[in-house]
Design an enzyme around this catalytic site. Structure first.
Site, PDB file in Angstrom:
ATOM      1  N   TYR A 141     -36.694 -40.770   3.060  1.00 39.24           N
ATOM      2  CA  TYR A 141     -37.334 -41.950   3.650  1.00 39.24           C
ATOM      3  C   TYR A 141     -38.356 -41.507   4.701  1.00 39.24           C
ATOM      4  O   TYR A 141     -38.979 -40.463   4.552  1.00 39.24           O
ATOM      5  CB  TYR A 141     -36.292 -42.901   4.261  1.00 39.24           C
TER       6      TYR A 141
ATOM      7  N   LYS B 165     -33.656 -42.890  -7.993  1.00 38.77           N
ATOM      8  CA  LYS B 165     -35.115 -42.922  -8.171  1.00 38.77           C
ATOM      9  C   LYS B 165     -35.643 -41.628  -8.782  1.00 38.77           C
ATOM     10  O   LYS B 165     -36.659 -41.625  -9.463  1.00 38.77           O
ATOM     11  CB  LYS B 165     -35.806 -43.203  -6.825  1.00 38.77           C
TER      12      LYS B 165
ATOM     13  N   VAL C 167     -28.578 -45.042   0.286  1.00 41.46           N
ATOM     14  CA  VAL C 167     -27.913 -45.786   1.360  1.00 41.46           C
ATOM     15  C   VAL C 167     -26.385 -45.857   1.224  1.00 41.46           C
ATOM     16  O   VAL C 167     -25.723 -46.379   2.104  1.00 41.46           O
ATOM     17  CB  VAL C 167     -28.465 -47.221   1.535  1.00 41.46           C
TER      18      VAL C 167
ATOM     19  N   TYR D 156     -33.397 -51.690 -12.280  1.00 41.07           N
ATOM     20  CA  TYR D 156     -33.378 -51.032 -10.968  1.00 41.07           C
ATOM     21  C   TYR D 156     -31.987 -51.171 -10.311  1.00 41.07           C
ATOM     22  O   TYR D 156     -31.422 -50.192  -9.823  1.00 41.07           O
ATOM     23  CB  TYR D 156     -34.474 -51.625 -10.085  1.00 41.07           C
TER      24      TYR D 156
ATOM     25  N   SER E 143     -30.614 -44.968  -3.839  1.00 38.23           N
ATOM     26  CA  SER E 143     -31.975 -44.434  -3.969  1.00 38.23           C
ATOM     27  C   SER E 143     -32.051 -43.083  -4.671  1.00 38.23           C
ATOM     28  O   SER E 143     -33.133 -42.689  -5.100  1.00 38.23           O
ATOM     29  CB  SER E 143     -32.593 -44.268  -2.586  1.00 38.23           C
TER      30      SER E 143
END
Ligand code: GLU
Length: 307
Positions: A243, A69, A261, A192, A66
């Site tokens: 998160y 991102k 993660v 992605y 993540s």
């Protein structure tokens, strides 16, 4: 050169004290390849304007997950402009897990923010380029210019996610249905999954943190993105970077940060330094248990909360 503060000693003590906290976490199992990680690893690195300080397992490669991102968002904002980006993705945190689908139907018909999977997949669809390779080249190219080295992906993790990413596939198709995903669904997912599989180590992340802290200027003094894009992305890191643990993290550590993660956390102390941690065992929200403990400890000692 004397820095006036013994960062090396602080970081060594921090790793020693916090490493045992890994017992409170677990490796993620939903991406089979990540389940093979070593939960006992722990590393912390700090990049200041005078040098890099590090302790523990800072040279072990792991995938960005993540954390990627933030780079696709920087590229999308730079290439397409904030208006085009925020037409497809919102700016509000959610209390839901990172891979939740629930708000897509119940909120304003766009993913709530670019730090959850749905939002990040929508952002990926906005990266310009004639092929997945070209689009990926824009994201990897930015990282290469920040780190001054070539970027590689972990093929096994990439394949693992591509084969098992059913929930991300569901999110992407839903996004297409609500007109928040441009282009071909499978191509966007491929981009992605590739960005999630980019390999870095903890020392790299600290340098990336410094790049944010310096408002988009790399170690050689070259501006790579606008200060405005860095400000926008750093704000998302504060409100949604950890998160649905972002509120507690803001209270306990108090800096823009993004977790992934595979156990990395990228942290930014604006105007001062980049700080990064690695520890693959995760809490229930998907954040590194050891990473959060280490950041909490050094935030208190160095008094770096921005609040
Ligand atoms: N590749 C992971 C996924 O899409 C990234 C999740 C994360 O690091 O939060 O589920």
């Amino acid at each position: 050169m004397s820095t006036g503060f013994d960062y090396a000693a602080l970081l060594n003590e921090t790793v020693e004290e916090c490493r045992p906290h890994a017992e409170r976490g677990q490796l993620p199992s939903y991406i089979p390849e990540l389940k093979k990680g070593n939960p006992k690893l722990a590393g912390i690195a700090l990049q200041t304007t005078t040098g890099l300080f590090e302790a523990g397992d800072t040279r072990v490669d792991f995938t960005l997950q993540s954390i990627s991102k933030v780079f696709s968002l920087l590229v999308a904002i730079e290439e397409r402009g904030p208006e085009a980006v925020f037409a497809k993705v919102g700016s509000e945190p959610t209390g839901d897990p990172f891979n939740s689908i629930v708000k897509l139907e119940t909120s304003e018909k766009k993913p709530p923010n670019p730090m959850i999977n749905a939002g990040a997949i929508a952002v990926c669809s906005l990266i310009p380029g004639a092929s997945v390779e070209e689009r990926f080249g824009r994201i990897a190219g930015l990282l290469e210019r920040i780190l001054d080295r070539p970027i590689k992906i972990d093929e096994a993790v990439y394949q693992s996610e591509k084969e098992t990413g059913h929930r991300n596939r569901a999110l992407a198709h839903f996004l297409k249905d609500i007109n928040c995903l441009e282009g071909d669904v499978e191509e966007v997912l491929d981009l992605y999954f590739r960005q999630c599989s980019i390999l870095v180590n903890c020392a790299d992340l600290a340098r990336i943190g410094m790049f944010f802290a310096a408002k988009g200027i790399n170690g050689a003094g070259t501006p790579l993105v606008s200060a405005r894009a860095v400000r926008l992305v750093s704000t998302f890191m504060v409100t949604c970077g950890m998160y649905n643990g972002s509120g507690e993290f803001a209270i306990q550590v108090g800096i823009p940060a993004k977790s992934g993660v595979s156990g990395g956390i990228l942290g930014v102390v604006p105007g001062r330094f980049g700080v990064a941690t690695f520890g693959p065992a995760l809490d229930r929200k998907g954040n590194s248990v050891v990473g959060i403990s280490m950041l909490k400890r050094i935030s208190e000692v160095l008094d770096f909360s921005i609040f």
